[in-house]
Design a protein around this motif. Structure first.
Motif, PDB file in Angstrom:
ATOM      1  N   VAL A   1      22.637  15.622  14.035  1.00 47.01           N
ATOM      2  CA  VAL A   1      23.240  16.945  14.144  1.00 47.01           C
ATOM      3  C   VAL A   1      22.202  17.858  14.790  1.00 47.01           C
ATOM      4  CG1 VAL A   1      24.851  16.658  12.229  1.00 47.01           C
ATOM      5  CG2 VAL A   1      22.579  17.585  11.789  1.00 47.01           C
TER       6      VAL A   1
ATOM      7  N   TYR B   1      26.014  17.235   6.265  1.00 44.16           N
ATOM      8  CA  TYR B   1      26.763  16.161   6.929  1.00 44.16           C
ATOM      9  C   TYR B   1      26.579  14.831   6.270  1.00 44.16           C
ATOM     10  CZ  TYR B   1      28.465  19.007  10.705  1.00 44.16           C
ATOM     11  OH  TYR B   1      29.142  19.943  11.442  1.00 44.16           O
TER      12      TYR B   1
ATOM     13  N   ARG C   1      22.033   9.820   5.833  1.00 42.11           N
ATOM     14  CA  ARG C   1      23.379   9.957   6.382  1.00 42.11           C
ATOM     15  C   ARG C   1      23.398  10.842   7.617  1.00 42.11           C
ATOM     16  NH1 ARG C   1      26.833  11.481   1.196  1.00 42.11           N
ATOM     17  NH2 ARG C   1      25.725  13.367   1.721  1.00 42.11           N
ATOM     18  N   SER C   2      22.379  11.709   7.759  1.00 43.08           N
ATOM     19  CA  SER C   2      22.299  12.549   8.943  1.00 43.08           C
ATOM     20  C   SER C   2      20.847  12.889   9.247  1.00 43.08           C
ATOM     21  CB  SER C   2      23.112  13.841   8.747  1.00 43.08           C
ATOM     22  OG  SER C   2      22.574  14.599   7.700  1.00 43.08           O
TER      23      SER C   2
ATOM     24  N   SER D   1      25.211  12.142  18.974  1.00 40.85           N
ATOM     25  CA  SER D   1      26.394  11.923  18.137  1.00 40.85           C
ATOM     26  C   SER D   1      25.919  11.612  16.720  1.00 40.85           C
ATOM     27  CB  SER D   1      27.234  10.773  18.700  1.00 40.85           C
ATOM     28  OG  SER D   1      26.483   9.571  18.714  1.00 40.85           O
ATOM     29  N   PRO D   2      26.837  11.725  15.749  1.00 38.56           N
ATOM     30  CA  PRO D   2      26.443  11.444  14.365  1.00 38.56           C
ATOM     31  C   PRO D   2      25.780  10.079  14.264  1.00 38.56           C
ATOM     32  CG  PRO D   2      28.642  12.366  14.447  1.00 38.56           C
ATOM     33  CD  PRO D   2      28.222  12.124  15.872  1.00 38.56           C
ATOM     34  N   PRO D   3      24.755   9.963  13.480  1.00 33.28           N
ATOM     35  CA  PRO D   3      24.325  10.842  12.397  1.00 33.28           C
ATOM     36  C   PRO D   3      23.415  11.991  12.828  1.00 33.28           C
ATOM     37  CG  PRO D   3      22.931   8.920  12.404  1.00 33.28           C
ATOM     38  CD  PRO D   3      23.956   8.726  13.510  1.00 33.28           C
TER      39      PRO D   3
ATOM     40  N   GLY E   1      21.824  19.419   8.333  1.00 32.76           N
ATOM     41  CA  GLY E   1      21.615  18.005   8.074  1.00 32.76           C
ATOM     42  C   GLY E   1      22.026  17.612   6.670  1.00 32.76           C
TER      43      GLY E   1
END
Length: 197
Positions: free
Chosen positions: A31, A197, A5-6, A27-29, A194
């Motif tokens: 961090v 998020y 997810r990150s 930008s996400p994912p 990480g």
């Protein structure tokens, strides 16, 4: 592709991306990891001072390294400390005061009055030139990778100082492959961000 997810950028990676002009593209994912690193270091400082019965608001703090994390750490620590914070980095061209109590300098002798020094150099080896200026009994919070070499830790400890690593331990979580000389459940701050998020 692995279902993450990150993805937290660690170590020098955020600086390299920023220096090459791509920072605004993150930008996400993805961090950056700076919030987790600053949180980990700040929490490490709070825990060690509490364990020693020292008030964080009353000690003089030094930061060796004013790069990506160091500049953000200053913003966090200035709310906890009523004393001056000395920031030393060879890239600082001219000594100056920021926020009334933060002194930025390139002179490692400024660390001589610090009760606690956070080392944020790119590697622990780069802290060597500052060791001779540290006061007896100083607390060192090491957040370098490669970490502070054992021979430098010995010099600090011979002078009554103490060296602690800025990490978070999380039961049931393993960092793999683990960093050299780290516990199996020790996590660097950038990874914490990480995970959140």
């Amino acid at each position: 592709s692995i279902g993450a997810r990150s993805v937290a950028l660690a170590g020098r990676m955020p600086v390299v991306i920023k220096q090459n002009g791509y920072f605004s593209l993150l930008s996400p994912p993805i961090v950056v990891g700076d919030k987790g690193a600053v949180y980990t270091i700040t929490l490490s400082i709070k825990q060690i001072t509490e364990a020693l019965g020292i008030s964080i608001s009353k000690i003089t703090i030094g930061i060796l390294g004013h790069g990506f994390i160091g500049s953000r750490l200053v913003n966090s620590l200035r709310y906890f400390s009523t004393n001056r914070i000395f920031v030393v980095d060879p890239r600082i061209k001219q000594e100056r005061n920021d926020y009334d109590k933060v002194i930025l300098s390139r002179d490692p002798a400024k660390l001589a009055s610090c009760d606690l020094v956070v080392i944020l150099t790119a590697s622990g080896e780069q802290a060597e030139g500052a060791i001779e200026y540290l006061k007896p009994g100083v607390i060192i919070v090491d957040d370098t990778h490669q970490q502070l070499p054992h021979r430098l830790s010995i010099l600090i400890e011979k002078n009554g100082g103490r060296v602690v690593k800025a990490v978070l331990g999380l039961d049931g979580v393993a960092f793999w492959p683990r960093l050299p000389k780290w516990g199996a459940n020790w996590l660097p701050g950038c990874c914490i961000e990480g995970l959140l998020y």
